[in-house]
Design an enzyme around this catalytic site. Structure first.
Site, short mmCIF file in Angstrom:
data_model
loop_
_atom_site.label_atom_id
_atom_site.label_comp_id
_atom_site.label_asym_id
_atom_site.label_seq_id
_atom_site.Cartn_x
_atom_site.Cartn_y
_atom_site.Cartn_z
N LYS A 83 8.83 -8.91 -6.60
CA LYS A 83 7.62 -8.17 -6.99
C LYS A 83 7.97 -6.87 -7.69
CE LYS A 83 5.34 -7.97 -2.98
NZ LYS A 83 4.20 -7.77 -2.07
N LYS A 106 9.55 -4.38 -6.27
CA LYS A 106 9.36 -3.28 -5.32
C LYS A 106 10.63 -3.12 -4.48
CE LYS A 106 4.40 -3.17 -4.35
NZ LYS A 106 3.40 -3.08 -3.28
N1 C2G Z 1 -4.31 -1.44 -0.39
C1 C2G Z 1 -5.56 -0.82 -0.34
N2 C2G Z 1 -5.67 0.48 -0.66
C2 C2G Z 1 -4.57 1.19 -1.02
C3 C2G Z 1 -3.30 0.59 -1.06
C4 C2G Z 1 -3.19 -0.75 -0.73
O1 C2G Z 1 -6.57 -1.47 -0.01
N3 C2G Z 1 -4.74 2.51 -1.35
C5 C2G Z 1 -4.23 -2.86 -0.03
C6 C2G Z 1 -3.74 -3.72 -1.20
O2 C2G Z 1 -4.82 -4.03 -2.08
C7 C2G Z 1 -3.22 -4.95 -0.46
C8 C2G Z 1 -2.68 -4.36 0.85
O3 C2G Z 1 -3.28 -3.06 0.99
O4 C2G Z 1 -4.30 -5.83 -0.16
C9 C2G Z 1 -1.17 -4.22 0.85
O5 C2G Z 1 -0.81 -3.46 -0.28
P1 C2G Z 1 0.69 -3.66 -0.86
O6 C2G Z 1 1.65 -3.48 0.24
O7 C2G Z 1 0.81 -2.83 -2.10
O8 C2G Z 1 0.64 -5.21 -1.22
P2 C2G Z 1 1.02 -5.92 -2.60
O9 C2G Z 1 2.33 -5.44 -3.08
O10 C2G Z 1 -0.16 -5.79 -3.45
O11 C2G Z 1 1.26 -7.42 -2.07
O12 C2G Z 1 1.14 -12.11 -2.45
C10 C2G Z 1 0.39 -10.92 -2.52
C11 C2G Z 1 1.27 -9.70 -2.50
O13 C2G Z 1 2.27 -9.80 -1.49
C12 C2G Z 1 0.41 -8.46 -2.27
#
Ligand code: C2G
Length: 132
Positions: free
Chosen positions: A44, A46
């Protein structure tokens, strides 16, 4: 029992994540979090501050979370949903529309992201403090 699943890295756990997990749990009775492995994070683009075990430990302490499983592929969502008999897939609206293909096998809900907070922003602010 209505079963809900969500996916993510959840690094440097913050109130945006908690808002998401709380609202995801509100969609049902049992919340599964598929937590991105360190290897999947690389896919991803990250690099998390906390490793998988540390992030899993934090998530398991959250009262909204009932089970934490590992996410290590983009392709596992359908099989997870079938395996865990999931009724509802939930994720933040930064992914709006990306997972509509799951609508054939479960409800799909995109929840509004919490504005102004992100792991990236936290890291940026910490670097600014560190450079003073
Ligand atoms: N999130 C949120 N508000 C934020 C930051 C994050 O609602 N200010 C939500 C994201 O939309 C996501 C969850 O928290 O639903 C986890 O965020 P991340 O760890 O950034 O996840 P991501 O990298 O988007 O992984 O297969 C799908 C991916 O693994 C999603």
């Amino acid at each position: 029992m209505k079963r809900v699943i969500t996916y993510g890295t959840f690094d440097l756990l913050h109130y945006g994540h908690i808002n998401l997990l709380r609202r995801a749990k509100e969609q049902g009775d049992y919340l599964i979090v598929a937590l991105s492995s360190d290897e999947f994070n690389e896919l991803k683009g990250k690099k998390s501050f906390f490793n998988f075990e540390e992030r899993k430990h934090l998530l398991e302490a959250i009262r909204f979370v009932d089970l934490v499983i590992c996410e290590d592929s983009w392709k596992q969502k359908e099989s997870d949903i079938i395996k865990y008999e999931v009724d509802c897939f939930v994720i933040g609206d930064d992914w709006e529309g990306q997972f509509d293909f799951l609508k054939d096998i479960c409800d799909v809900i995109y929840l509004e992201r919490t504005p102004e907070i992100s792991t990236t922003e936290i890291k940026r602010k910490l670097e600014t403090i560190g450079n003073k």
